[in-house]
Motif scaffolding. Structure first.
Motif, PDB file in Angstrom:
ATOM      1  N   VAL A 289       0.844  -1.195   0.000  1.00  0.00           N
ATOM      2  CA  VAL A 289       0.000   0.000   0.000  1.00  0.00           C
ATOM      3  C   VAL A 289       0.879   1.244   0.000  1.00  0.00           C
ATOM      4  O   VAL A 289       1.903   1.297   0.683  1.00  0.00           O
ATOM      5  N   ALA A 290       0.478   2.247  -0.787  1.00  0.00           N
ATOM      6  CA  ALA A 290       1.195   3.522  -0.820  1.00  0.00           C
ATOM      7  C   ALA A 290       0.205   4.646  -1.056  1.00  0.00           C
ATOM      8  O   ALA A 290      -0.888   4.431  -1.592  1.00  0.00           O
ATOM      9  N   LYS A 291       0.603   5.854  -0.681  1.00  0.00           N
ATOM     10  CA  LYS A 291      -0.245   7.018  -0.892  1.00  0.00           C
ATOM     11  C   LYS A 291       0.018   7.575  -2.286  1.00  0.00           C
ATOM     12  O   LYS A 291       1.089   8.103  -2.573  1.00  0.00           O
ATOM     13  N   VAL A 292      -0.976   7.422  -3.148  1.00  0.00           N
ATOM     14  CA  VAL A 292      -0.886   7.917  -4.526  1.00  0.00           C
ATOM     15  C   VAL A 292      -1.842   9.103  -4.642  1.00  0.00           C
ATOM     16  O   VAL A 292      -3.055   8.940  -4.592  1.00  0.00           O
TER      17      VAL A 292
ATOM     18  N   LYS B  70      -2.099   0.336 -13.017  1.00  0.00           N
ATOM     19  CA  LYS B  70      -2.581   1.661 -12.653  1.00  0.00           C
ATOM     20  C   LYS B  70      -1.485   2.611 -12.173  1.00  0.00           C
ATOM     21  O   LYS B  70      -1.630   3.826 -12.265  1.00  0.00           O
ATOM     22  N   HIS B  71      -0.400   2.057 -11.648  1.00  0.00           N
ATOM     23  CA  HIS B  71       0.578   2.907 -10.974  1.00  0.00           C
ATOM     24  C   HIS B  71       1.978   2.809 -11.577  1.00  0.00           C
ATOM     25  O   HIS B  71       2.978   3.027 -10.877  1.00  0.00           O
ATOM     26  N   ALA B  72       2.061   2.499 -12.866  1.00  0.00           N
ATOM     27  CA  ALA B  72       3.375   2.346 -13.509  1.00  0.00           C
ATOM     28  C   ALA B  72       4.193   3.632 -13.419  1.00  0.00           C
ATOM     29  O   ALA B  72       5.393   3.600 -13.078  1.00  0.00           O
ATOM     30  N   ASN B  73       3.593   4.773 -13.728  1.00  0.00           N
ATOM     31  CA  ASN B  73       4.319   6.051 -13.684  1.00  0.00           C
ATOM     32  C   ASN B  73       4.747   6.408 -12.264  1.00  0.00           C
ATOM     33  O   ASN B  73       5.870   6.880 -12.042  1.00  0.00           O
ATOM     34  N   PHE B  74       3.857   6.174 -11.299  1.00  0.00           N
ATOM     35  CA  PHE B  74       4.187   6.443  -9.899  1.00  0.00           C
ATOM     36  C   PHE B  74       5.364   5.585  -9.455  1.00  0.00           C
ATOM     37  O   PHE B  74       6.283   6.073  -8.761  1.00  0.00           O
TER      38      PHE B  74
ATOM     39  N   ARG C 288       8.679   6.810 -11.046  1.00  0.00           N
ATOM     40  CA  ARG C 288       9.139   8.048 -10.420  1.00  0.00           C
ATOM     41  C   ARG C 288       9.826   7.786  -9.084  1.00  0.00           C
ATOM     42  O   ARG C 288      10.696   8.541  -8.658  1.00  0.00           O
ATOM     43  N   ASN C 289       9.428   6.698  -8.433  1.00  0.00           N
ATOM     44  CA  ASN C 289      10.017   6.343  -7.140  1.00  0.00           C
ATOM     45  C   ASN C 289      11.096   5.273  -7.261  1.00  0.00           C
ATOM     46  O   ASN C 289      11.476   4.642  -6.261  1.00  0.00           O
ATOM     47  N   GLY C 290      11.586   5.061  -8.495  1.00  0.00           N
ATOM     48  CA  GLY C 290      12.704   4.146  -8.716  1.00  0.00           C
ATOM     49  C   GLY C 290      12.381   2.682  -8.523  1.00  0.00           C
ATOM     50  O   GLY C 290      13.265   1.899  -8.146  1.00  0.00           O
ATOM     51  N   ARG C 291      11.144   2.301  -8.785  1.00  0.00           N
ATOM     52  CA  ARG C 291      10.746   0.898  -8.642  1.00  0.00           C
ATOM     53  C   ARG C 291      10.354   0.313  -9.988  1.00  0.00           C
ATOM     54  O   ARG C 291       9.935   1.030 -10.887  1.00  0.00           O
ATOM     55  N   ASN C 292      10.458  -1.002 -10.063  1.00  0.00           N
ATOM     56  CA  ASN C 292      10.121  -1.705 -11.302  1.00  0.00           C
ATOM     57  C   ASN C 292       8.641  -2.088 -11.284  1.00  0.00           C
ATOM     58  O   ASN C 292       8.215  -2.897 -10.454  1.00  0.00           O
TER      59      ASN C 292
END
Length: 286
Positions: free
Chosen positions: A92-95, A106-110, A113-117
């Motif tokens: 879980v993360a705050k998007v 849904k969260h590929a760009n997010f 941006r946070n350096g995750r694959n």
């Protein structure tokens, strides 16, 4: 000839008059004039509140199965099966302004941006695996004793065998979001906790008389699953440990035997399907 001029403020009075709407009883009803842009903001705010209310409603609507299976009592004292899903991608993360269950669609760009694959965030794998386990004849016959899920971050939670997990991914995401935030979900109208976070390690919940079996395509021990189950015997509890991640392998120290059941890589759901089928045939669960 005298020219008649309109009195100053006539148009204003006419506009003000239009604000009022005569009622049948002769009274006056004020018709409120909306400010430009205000109506749209109120509508958006209303939509947000409605979505939030519906999300909470969905999260709370998790009923247990309405029918008690007839074979539960008959098989209560027989050896059974326990499933453990390891490295499930449930984070879980705050998007934006809201907390969400992260997934690659849904969260590929997010995630980038946070350096995750993004490819590592696949909660749908755990969803499919859980549905496969709970839908199995093995579970419906009462021979499945427990289901544990451990996330990539090390959170361990238990899912009761008689729970009804949502079949749509969006509703599943809402349930997992609530579980990871509140640490438990109860049945509607009951106090029973259908899903709950529990203390590590998972080995403290396993029966003493059990064989712990891990699955990996990279294992050098290729077996026919039905022959393998038959060789173990019918008096031992079977603990199956399956990875619920997109790629990689599970490396758990409590596993007694690592096996491969196919020459080809299998999805977690299909691997579980083969496991259940082999056990059902060996135990004659039809």
């Amino acid at each position: 000839m005298v020219r008649h001029y309109k009195m100053k403020g006539h148009k204003k009075r006419k506009r003000d008059k239009a604000k009022y709407d005569r009622e049948e009883n002769g009274g006056e009803q004020y018709v409120e004039k909306s400010v430009p842009g205000e109506e749209g903001e109120e509508k958006d705010e209303g939509n947000r509140n409605e979505k939030k209310r519906r999300a909470e409603e969905i999260a709370n609507e998790l009923p247990s199965l309405p029918i008690v299976l007839a074979d539960d009592q008959k098989n209560a004292n027989k050896p059974g099966v326990i499933f453990i899903l390891e490295k499930a991608s449930l984070e879980v993360a705050k998007v934006g302004k809201n907390y969400q269950l992260l997934n690659s669609d849904k969260h590929a760009n997010f995630l980038r941006r946070n350096g995750r694959n993004p490819a590592d965030y696949r909660p749908d794998i755990a969803h499919q695996a859980i549905l496969m386990i709970l839908d199995s004849t093995l579970n419906k016959s009462g021979r499945m004793k427990a289901l544990y899920v451990k996330t990539e971050k090390g959170v361990l939670f238990e899912i009761k065998p008689h729970v009804r997990i949502p079949r749509t991914f969006d509703r599943f995401s809402g349930i997992m979001l609530r579980l990871l935030q509140k640490l438990s979900i109860t049945a509607v109208g009951k106090r029973e906790k259908l899903l709950r976070a529990i203390q590590n390690p998972v080995t403290q919940y396993l029966p003493i008389n059990s064989r712990k079996i891990g699955f990996s395509h990279s294992s050098q021990k290729l077996v026919d699953m039905q022959d393998y189950v038959a060789a173990v015997g019918n008096d031992t509890n079977l603990v199956f440990v399956v990875g619920a991640m997109a790629h990689g392998k599970i490396d758990i120290d409590y596993i007694e035997d690592f096996i491969s059941i196919s020459d080809y890589p299998l999805s977690a759901a299909f691997c579980i399907s083969r496991i259940c089928n082999a056990v059902e045939r060996n135990w004659r669960v039809l």
